[in-house]
Scaffold this active site. Structure first.
Site, PDB file in Angstrom:
ATOM      1  N   THR A   1       0.865  -1.193   0.000  1.00 24.78           N
ATOM      2  CA  THR A   1       0.000   0.000   0.000  1.00 24.78           C
ATOM      3  C   THR A   1       0.892   1.230   0.000  1.00 24.78           C
ATOM      4  O   THR A   1       2.113   1.116   0.076  1.00 24.78           O
ATOM      5  CB  THR A   1      -0.922   0.025   1.238  1.00 24.78           C
ATOM      6  OG1 THR A   1      -1.818  -1.034   1.148  1.00 24.78           O
ATOM      7  CG2 THR A   1      -1.693   1.307   1.422  1.00 24.78           C
TER       8      THR A   1
ATOM      9  N   GLY B   1      -0.751  -3.247   5.882  1.00 20.89           N
ATOM     10  CA  GLY B   1      -1.806  -4.172   6.296  1.00 20.89           C
ATOM     11  C   GLY B   1      -2.198  -3.871   7.738  1.00 20.89           C
ATOM     12  O   GLY B   1      -2.295  -2.708   8.148  1.00 20.89           O
TER      13      GLY B   1
ATOM     14  N   SER C   1     -10.826  -2.599   6.600  1.00 21.27           N
ATOM     15  CA  SER C   1      -9.462  -2.136   6.322  1.00 21.27           C
ATOM     16  C   SER C   1      -8.754  -1.827   7.633  1.00 21.27           C
ATOM     17  O   SER C   1      -9.385  -1.668   8.679  1.00 21.27           O
ATOM     18  CB  SER C   1      -9.531  -0.863   5.476  1.00 21.27           C
ATOM     19  OG  SER C   1      -8.247  -0.280   5.364  1.00 21.27           O
ATOM     20  N   SER C   2      -7.432  -1.726   7.543  1.00 20.95           N
ATOM     21  CA  SER C   2      -6.621  -1.256   8.682  1.00 20.95           C
ATOM     22  C   SER C   2      -6.049   0.129   8.421  1.00 20.95           C
ATOM     23  O   SER C   2      -5.300   0.656   9.246  1.00 20.95           O
ATOM     24  CB  SER C   2      -5.454  -2.212   8.916  1.00 20.95           C
ATOM     25  OG  SER C   2      -5.929  -3.489   9.196  1.00 20.95           O
TER      26      SER C   2
END
Ligand code: GLU
Length: 611
Positions: free
Chosen positions: A421, A511, A484-485
């Site tokens: 990400t 994550g 989501s985190s």
């Protein structure tokens, strides 16, 4: 003997195998000495005035800074930087993914957020990740992630459109143009991009369109070569000229649906690459709604974060509420990290039990962020001994902050979130702030490039619990957003006239370690009184309600011994997170920071450097 898949990887790695279906190289070798487009130098910290940008990538930060210099605001620069990251970090983020955009307006004093999370298609079945041939779940990597089944309806293009419409001063065309130029000109391949390609070579080789773009000539682009992506440039141009509707309706929408429902798989692969369910109707129906942010306080500061479907805001906020009960600044490092680890395990227990997409399940956000709930949850913390982990979730329906019961054992949640990400932070000259985390989930997402369009589709749906359980808030359901985190966070303090003003914005990839990275940076900065660059550099520790706490080698060297004697145990992990943050001083002095070394180091820039 090497198995067939390993043999393919080995030959792709060495470049010995020329896949017949591949077109000639998109990566021409660059000569840095004669290259007027050599990558800009990157520094992880910049201090100054007039606006700042921090991202993992020097090209992308430079694009954002140019927008600020030319009079654009934080939203304009954030969208331009994100689009550039879609070019230089195509395995982490881009048009085919989603994210959460958090905005502070200096004019209104409000923090508002856009939920651009991917959404499950309307035909998503509960057993999406069960292999019909075996009746078992597909192996997670590379089989389950490399699939149409894992692709959710992308939210990133609509996030950009909505953000610009609400807060921007530039058009989508103006903000996408620098990224389109960058994609045509190309960027110089670094070790990280090369290695990410090598690590995913087997699954990229399984998809024609992906092999064609990312394995030019059959192998990963060499370090130092120039990687061009004219297809994504044309896609940016098209969306810029025609508007975001060109993504969610019409020909491109049809091509996305085709790529999901009938992945362009090579004849040559052993991977199953199951089809998914995204239709043109799902694309047309997608929305990127505004969500009320989560709010909690820490020592008189307002901590404002991302609400469900992210678990970032509730988890960071709950852990801080617990930690606020202790004088961390008066503690030894061992005592302070003991409390950080324990609070983090507790908030992860509650995250697992209660957080999912609030449009579909009842998420007790208020209870999770209630100081009385935190007081009761803190009862489990023994200053002299680690709690056995996993710890049990709290009872959000019945709490009074009084310590009167034995906490039971909890259960370990399965963690399938990837560690990639990307994240960016922008502040402009007017004092607006954007904290934006965006992703395509796995490095390389689903591995499916929309043919001829130059971008990868996400595998965000593997962020659902992949095995269905009716009482799980993150169970797979049609039209649902996976939990989501991502934890884009803005902290506000008191200005000279008593008004609230932002003092810090921070976010990270990683994550589920995103939550612990953001939490630790906040604790290092706000409770342990470290400077922002020190807080970013501090060796990281990540406890997510499991028996062993992940920690970087430097953390283990410095702190593990005394923590182990309290009952903690550690698993060494090379690096945790790749954060960016900007600190805002009372006089407008900006301290922009990115990683000093993690993920190859990031790039922080300010409009007018101090001194
Ligand atoms: N999919 C993850 C999430 O939404 C992010 C993945 C990552 O950070 O690599 O929390």
């Amino acid at each position: 003997m090497l198995g067939r898949r390993s043999a393919v990887i080995a030959s792709l790695t060495t470049g010995a195998l020329a896949l017949a279906a591949l077109v000639p190289s998109a990566a021409a070798t660059a000569d840095p000495a004669n290259d007027r487009h050599a990558p800009p130098p990157k520094a992880p910290t910049a201090v100054g005035y007039g606006g700042a940008v921090a991202s993992v990538d020097a090209e992308a930060s430079r694009v954002g800074l140019e927008v600020l210099r030319k009079g654009g605001n934080a939203t304009d620069a954030a969208v331009a930087t994100a689009a550039a990251l879609g070019v230089t970090e195509p395995y982490s983020a881009g048009l085919g993914g989603g994210g959460f955009f958090v905005h502070y307006s200096a004019r209104t004093g409000e923090v508002e957020t856009i939920d651009g999370r991917e959404k499950a298609p309307s035909a998503m079945p509960h057993d999406a990740f069960i292999d019909p041939e075996t009746g078992e779940e597909y192996p997670f990597f590379p089989d389950m992630v490399t699939s149409g089944a894992s692709v959710g309806v992308p939210g990133t293009p609509l996030t950009w459109h909505n953000a610009l419409k609400k807060w921007g001063t530039k058009s989508l065309r103006q903000t996408l143009a620098p990224a389109a130029r960058l994609a045509r000109r190309g960027f110089v391949v670094d070790e990280t991009f090369h290695q990410q390609t090598v690590d995913n070579a087997e699954r990229f080789a399984a998809i024609d369109s992906t092999a064609e773009l990312f394995l030019p000539g059959g192998s990963a682009p060499e370090v130092g070569s120039r990687f061009r992506n004219p297809d994504v440039a044309a896609t940016y141009d098209m969306i810029g000229h025609q508007g975001v509707g060109a993504f969610y309706h019409g020909r491109l929408a049809g091509e996305i649906a085709d790529a999901v429902t009938s992945p362009p798989k090579t004849g040559e692969t052993d991977l199953p690459v199951p089809a998914g369910w995204v239709t043109t109707d799902d694309l047309a129906a997608y929305t990127a709604p505004e969500r009320e942010p989560t709010r909690s306080t820490y020592r008189g500061l307002d901590v404002v974060g991302m609400a469900p479907p992210s678990s970032g805001g509730t988890s960071v906020g709950e852990a801080l509420n617990i930690l606020e009960r202790y004088e961390l600044d008066a503690m030894s490092p061992t005592e302070a990290y003991h409390h950080l680890i324990e609070a983090s395990a507790i908030s992860f227990a509650d995250r697992g039990a209660y957080v999912g997409d609030a449009d579909q399940v009842d998420v007790p956000v208020d209870a999770l962020l209630d100081d009385t709930f935190a007081a009761e949850r803190a009862c489990g913390i023994d200053p002299a001994a680690a709690q056995p982990k996993p710890v049990a979730a709290g009872d959000v329906d019945d709490y009074d902050g009084v310590c009167d019961g034995e906490a039971g054992a909890g259960e370990t949640a399965r963690d399938t979130e990837n560690l990639e990400t990307t994240n960016l932070t922008v502040v402009d000259r007017w004092g607006d702030v954007v904290e934006y985390t965006l992703t395509i989930e796995q490095t390389g997402g689903s591995g499916i490039t929309v043919p001829g369009r130059g971008f990868l589709l996400n595998n965000e749906l593997t962020d659902f619990s992949t095995t269905y359980r009716a009482d799980d808030p993150n169970r797979i359901e049609p039209n649902k957003r996976p939990r989501s985190s991502m934890s884009p966070t803005i902290v506000l303090g008191e200005g000279p006239d008593g008004e609230k003003q932002p003092i810090l914005a921070v976010g990270s990839p990683g994550g589920s370690t995103i939550i612990t990275t953001v939490l630790q940076i906040l604790v290092e900065r706000l409770a342990r009184d470290r400077s922002l660059p020190e807080a970013m550099a501090a060796p990281r520790v990540s406890q997510r309600n499991v028996a062993k706490t992940d920690a970087e080698p430097a953390f283990i060297d410095a702190y593990a011994g005394p923590l182990e004697s309290l009952g903690h145990s550690f698993a060494s992990t090379a690096e945790i997170g790749a954060a960016t943050a900007i600190g805002i001083g009372p006089d407008g002095l900006l301290t922009a920071t990115a990683e000093p070394w993690r993920r190859g180091g990031g790039s922080a820039l300010v409009v007018r450097p101090a001194g």
